[in-house]
Enzyme design. Structure first.
Site, PDB file in Angstrom:
ATOM      1  N   LYS A 113      -7.245   4.835  -0.142  1.00  0.00           N
ATOM      2  CA  LYS A 113      -5.971   5.164   0.505  1.00  0.00           C
ATOM      3  C   LYS A 113      -5.427   6.550   0.219  1.00  0.00           C
ATOM      4  CE  LYS A 113      -4.307   0.404   0.767  1.00  0.00           C
ATOM      5  NZ  LYS A 113      -3.325  -0.548   0.244  1.00  0.00           N
ATOM      6  N   LYS A 193     -11.972  -8.702   3.878  1.00  0.00           N
ATOM      7  CA  LYS A 193     -10.990  -9.722   3.475  1.00  0.00           C
ATOM      8  C   LYS A 193      -9.839  -9.798   4.483  1.00  0.00           C
ATOM      9  CE  LYS A 193      -7.961  -6.958   0.642  1.00  0.00           C
ATOM     10  NZ  LYS A 193      -7.108  -6.748  -0.474  1.00  0.00           N
ATOM     11  N   LYS A 196      -2.903  -8.208   5.434  1.00  0.00           N
ATOM     12  CA  LYS A 196      -1.631  -8.131   6.172  1.00  0.00           C
ATOM     13  C   LYS A 196      -1.648  -7.011   7.199  1.00  0.00           C
ATOM     14  CE  LYS A 196       0.273  -8.416   1.712  1.00  0.00           C
ATOM     15  NZ  LYS A 196       0.957  -7.769   0.647  1.00  0.00           N
TER      16      LYS A 196
END
Ligand code: TYM
Length: 325
Positions: A113, A193, A196
């Site tokens: 990130k 995975k 959200k």
């Protein structure tokens, strides 16, 4: 009660999903029977990637409600917003002085990130704040999904490093993961995975999805081109993921389900999974919708006051240990 303490946290970014329920909340709830349980909406963590003010304030309350709806009982557990217990941030600073910059730069989340537009220093510091969350309450166990393994290792490392340099202050906490569902995968890409922030709306099953949305998402879940329902992560990741989800909601073993649905075709299997998930999620959604904001605000306020007192007792020990008293 064993007298042992448990802590865990979740970020109020996006909405809670099936991975959060099976990988984390389920253990959060069951551990209430045998541990002193402390759970936290980690709102400071949610600021470590670029965020909007209204999303943050609405997201915090929504997540607190969902945690209660999923079965965390505020009479038996502490549940509070991280930012309301400033000792988290104080301990974070002290632990940061013991953490190597190189060690943080090697963390997976930082590598994934850190090059995003508008990204600040928070993404590097993130795991140190997580270690402080856990250590501030001197807990023995941390129920999380598989994706938190690296952060827990750093926490254990920092506890050990602190203790050997300044004397025994912190227990070294254990990571607790569920036997099935420690890594619930995306419904659209069973190699990643469930998350959200997945841009594909069908990939993630949210805990406030309607029965129809649940049925549609499960029916359109990506599987292989075969026909046999078998538990085989290497060749049948999509089916294996659905089998784990089914086992969780039905309370039956994976072997038993694979034996029953093995040759009946994917369509039949998916319908059964969908009905089981829909009836399992419904009471959570209904509890969530029936809860008033005001009652949750009051719970969060009262818990934070208790958590501040507990955290300050740890900080007294920490300040004394490092020479700040
Ligand atoms: P977060 O907010 O991403 O997720 C909250 C919890 O849900 C689990 N989880 C999953 N489990 C199984 N399958 C999935 N697909 C899945 N996705 C998420 C996570 O493992 C986690 O247990 N860094 C943490 C928040 C945190 C924290 C802490 C956790 C901050 N301080 C202290 C424990 C202790 C995070 O981002 O979780």
């Amino acid at each position: 009660m064993s007298g042992k303490r448990v802590f865990s946290g979740m970020q109020p970014t996006g909405k809670a999903h099936l991975g959060n329920l099976i990988g984390a909340f389920n253990n959060w709830v069951s551990m209430q029977d045998s541990y002193e349980t402390i759970y936290c909406v980690v709102d400071l963590h949610a600021m470590s990637t670029p965020f909007e003010k209204t999303d943050l304030s609405e997201g915090r309350l929504r997540l607190a409600k969902m945690i209660i709806a999923a079965g965390v009982d505020p009479k038996r557990s502490l549940l509070y917003y991280q930012s309301e217990v400033p000792q988290h941030a104080e301990l974070y600073w002290i632990l940061g002085t013991l953490t190597g910059v190189g060690q943080l730069q090697r963390m997976t989340q930082f590598k994934e990130k850190s090059d995003r537009a508008g990204q600040g220093f928070g993404i590097l510091a993130y795991p140190v704040l997580q270690a402080a969350d856990i250590l501030i309450h001197k807990v023995h166990a941390v129920p999380v999904g598989d994706d938190q393994a690296q952060h827990l290792e750093l926490t254990r490392d920092l506890a050990t490093r602190f203790n050997s340099r300044f004397g025994e202050v912190f227990p070294v906490p254990e990571r607790i993961t569920p036997e099935i569902g420690a890594r619930v995968m995306s419904l659209q890409d069973p190699d990643s995975k469930m998350s959200k922030s997945d841009p594909n709306a069908r990939a993630t099953l949210f805990l406030d999805d309607s029965d129809d949305e649940i049925r549609k998402k499960i029916r359109s879940a990506v599987t292989d081109t075969g026909t046999e329902v078998a538990y085989d992560w290497e060749n049948k990741a999509g089916i294996s993921n659905l089998l784990e989800i089914f086992a969780y909601f039905s309370g039956r073993s994976i072997d038993d389900l694979a034996a029953e649905y093995g040759t009946g075709g994917y369509g039949n299997f998916k319908s059964a999974v969908a009905e089981s998930v829909a009836s399992g999620v419904k009471p959570i959604r209904e509890a969530y919708e029936g809860m008033s904001d005001a009652e949750v605000v009051e719970v969060m306020r009262a818990s934070a006051a208790t958590a501040r007192e507990m955290a300050d007792r740890t900080m007294d020990d920490v300040r004394a240990a490092v020479g700040l008293s």
